[in-house]
Design an enzyme around this catalytic site. Structure first.
Site, PDB file in Angstrom:
ATOM      1  N   LYS A 169       0.447   4.689   7.178  1.00 59.31           N
ATOM      2  CA  LYS A 169       0.362   3.230   6.976  1.00 59.31           C
ATOM      3  C   LYS A 169       0.030   2.549   8.309  1.00 59.31           C
ATOM      4  CE  LYS A 169       2.194   3.659   2.733  1.00 59.31           C
ATOM      5  NZ  LYS A 169       1.415   3.631   1.510  1.00 59.31           N
TER       6      LYS A 169
HETATM    7  C1  LIG Z   1       2.511   3.917   0.299  1.00 60.83           C
HETATM    8  C2  LIG Z   1       2.708   2.933  -0.789  1.00 60.83           C
HETATM    9  C3  LIG Z   1       3.922   2.851  -1.499  1.00 60.83           C
HETATM   10  C4  LIG Z   1       5.015   3.878  -1.407  1.00 60.83           C
HETATM   11  O1  LIG Z   1       5.524   4.141  -0.170  1.00 60.83           O
HETATM   12  P1  LIG Z   1       6.307   5.521   0.108  1.00 60.83           P
HETATM   13  O2  LIG Z   1       6.958   5.264   1.416  1.00 60.83           O
HETATM   14  O3  LIG Z   1       5.284   6.595   0.150  1.00 60.83           O
HETATM   15  O4  LIG Z   1       7.288   5.703  -0.994  1.00 60.83           O
HETATM   16  C5  LIG Z   1       4.076   1.832  -2.413  1.00 60.83           C
HETATM   17  N1  LIG Z   1       3.092   0.954  -2.654  1.00 60.83           N
HETATM   18  C6  LIG Z   1       1.893   1.017  -2.026  1.00 60.83           C
HETATM   19  C7  LIG Z   1       0.849  -0.003  -2.330  1.00 60.83           C
HETATM   20  C8  LIG Z   1       1.664   2.024  -1.087  1.00 60.83           C
HETATM   21  O5  LIG Z   1       0.476   2.081  -0.480  1.00 60.83           O
END
Ligand SMILES: *Cc1c(COP(=O)(O)O)cnc(C)c1O
Length: 372
Positions: free
Chosen positions: A187
């Site tokens: 991210k």
């Molecule tokens: C990555 C992501 C999540 C989930 O996050 P995790 O930490 O992998 O559980 C939820 N919503 C969106 C839009 C994402 O890109």
């Protein structure tokens, strides 16, 4: 041959390596790994960064969404509106608390929830709208807030792809009653493992969430509610404290890379439109291609890694058959799942590599007569 990965954290890691190593050793020596000073510091700083009063660190983004819904008392029999085009976690969070996800198609240009359609889906059971600032592009929060206000619904932001983005000068992650995010490594702000957080302004919800993430207890061995175990640990919080200092620069670099792509790619290749009055943080840079899979193979043969976000929309996933959706229910989402391709975008991606990627993409479109 040239090899360009889809994403590499190498450059980012080199910048922070020394500081991170010292910080991890510090945590190890402190003998304090869960719910300590580093998490407290991160929660203060990330709340300040997001322009909210509070932040609660949790185990991951899915839990952040789930705990947000639980904190609002959303449960079986309730309905929650969400975009059809999103990462599956947004939808699974709603299902996991026993509520029913009510999907709404997305705008074909911004790829975010089509606010013009939201009111068609509101019923007496609707409790909340989850908006997703997809690929770093903020939703039209003014329209969404006015729909929510008019219909007495909560707004929850899924800010997992948009740390630092803004709409009308206000940060995403500060609009909803609760705002969930993820610090999954890839991210815009990521830790070295799983992590997540919720940003909030309400003190009551803040206190509730601190209990919910920790066996329902504010005081050790005294449980007030039935909570879970979902905490952002000290090592991850320490790493996030370090990375947060660079986030503004890193988001600027992402925007610069995106502007290079805009300049270098043929104008006739359709790209995501950024919502009016907003600043995207380009978690991803996607292009539309009618021969997407062939383009992906072609780029791969030129040493360029790309990814597809997302090949199967949530409503057509096996995990969601219980929702009763079928092919054809969300035409824009289904079309995007067939034509979108995400190009490499990461901190340290060299200008000459961006030129190379853009040239190869342009070549493919010309060769296949896709420009019109
Ligand atoms: C990555 C992501 C999540 C989930 O996050 P995790 O930490 O992998 O559980 C939820 N919503 C969106 C839009 C994402 O890109």
């Amino acid at each position: 041959m040239k090899k360009i990965p889809f994403v590499s954290l190498e450059n980012q890691n080199a910048i922070i390596k020394k500081e991170v190593e010292a910080d991890i050793l510090h945590t190890v020596a402190s003998n304090h790994f869960i719910l300590g000073d580093k998490l407290e510091q991160f929660e203060k700083e990330y709340a300040a960064f997001s322009n909210t009063s509070y932040c609660v660190g949790v185990g991951n983004g899915l839990d952040a969404l789930k705990l947000s819904l639980i904190a609002l008392g959303i449960k079986e029999g309730d309905e929650v509106i969400a975009p059809a085009h999103t990462f599956i976690a947004t939808i699974l969070a709603i299902m996991e608390v026993g509520a029913k996800p009510i999907l709404v198609d997305v705008n074909p240009n911004t790829y975010t929830i089509d606010y013009l359609q939201i009111e068609n889906y509101i019923t007496a059971k609707t409790k909340a709208i989850i908006v997703v600032h997809l690929y770093g592009n903020p939703c039209d929060m003014e329209r969404i807030e006015s729909i929510a206000l008019k219909n007495n619904l909560h707004v929850i932001e899924d800010n997992a792809q948009a740390h630092g983005a803004s709409y009308k000068g206000r940060k995403t992650g500060s609009f909803g009653i609760l705002n969930a995010t993820s610090f999954y490594p890839a991210k815009n702000l990521g830790c070295f493992g799983d992590g997540g957080a919720i940003t909030i302004n309400s003190k009551t919800l803040y206190e509730d969430l601190k209990k919910l993430r920790n066996y329902g207890s504010a005081k050790k061995y005294f449980s007030d509610v039935s909570g879970c175990n979902s905490r952002l640990d000290e090592i991850q919080a320490g790493i996030l404290n370090i990375k947060l200092k660079f986030l503004k620069d890193w988001n600027n670099e992402r925007r610069t890379i995106a502007s290079h792509y805009h300049q270098l790619l043929d104008d006739r290749i359709k790209k995501q439109s950024i919502t009016d009055n907003s600043i995207s943080v380009y978690h991803l840079f996607t292009i539309e291609c009618q021969q997407r899979d062939q383009l992906q193979d072609f780029l791969s043969s030129k040493g360029i890694d790309t990814q597809i976000h997302y090949p199967i929309p949530p409503h057509l996933q096996k995990a969601c058959t219980i929702l009763g959706y079928k092919e054809g229910d969300f035409p824009v989402t289904e079309k995007l799942s067939k034509i979108l391709l995400s190009l490499p975008l990461f901190i340290g991606l060299a200008y000459k590599d961006i030129v190379y990627i853009a040239n190869q993409v342009n070549t493919f479109y010309k060769k296949n007569d896709l420009l019109f």
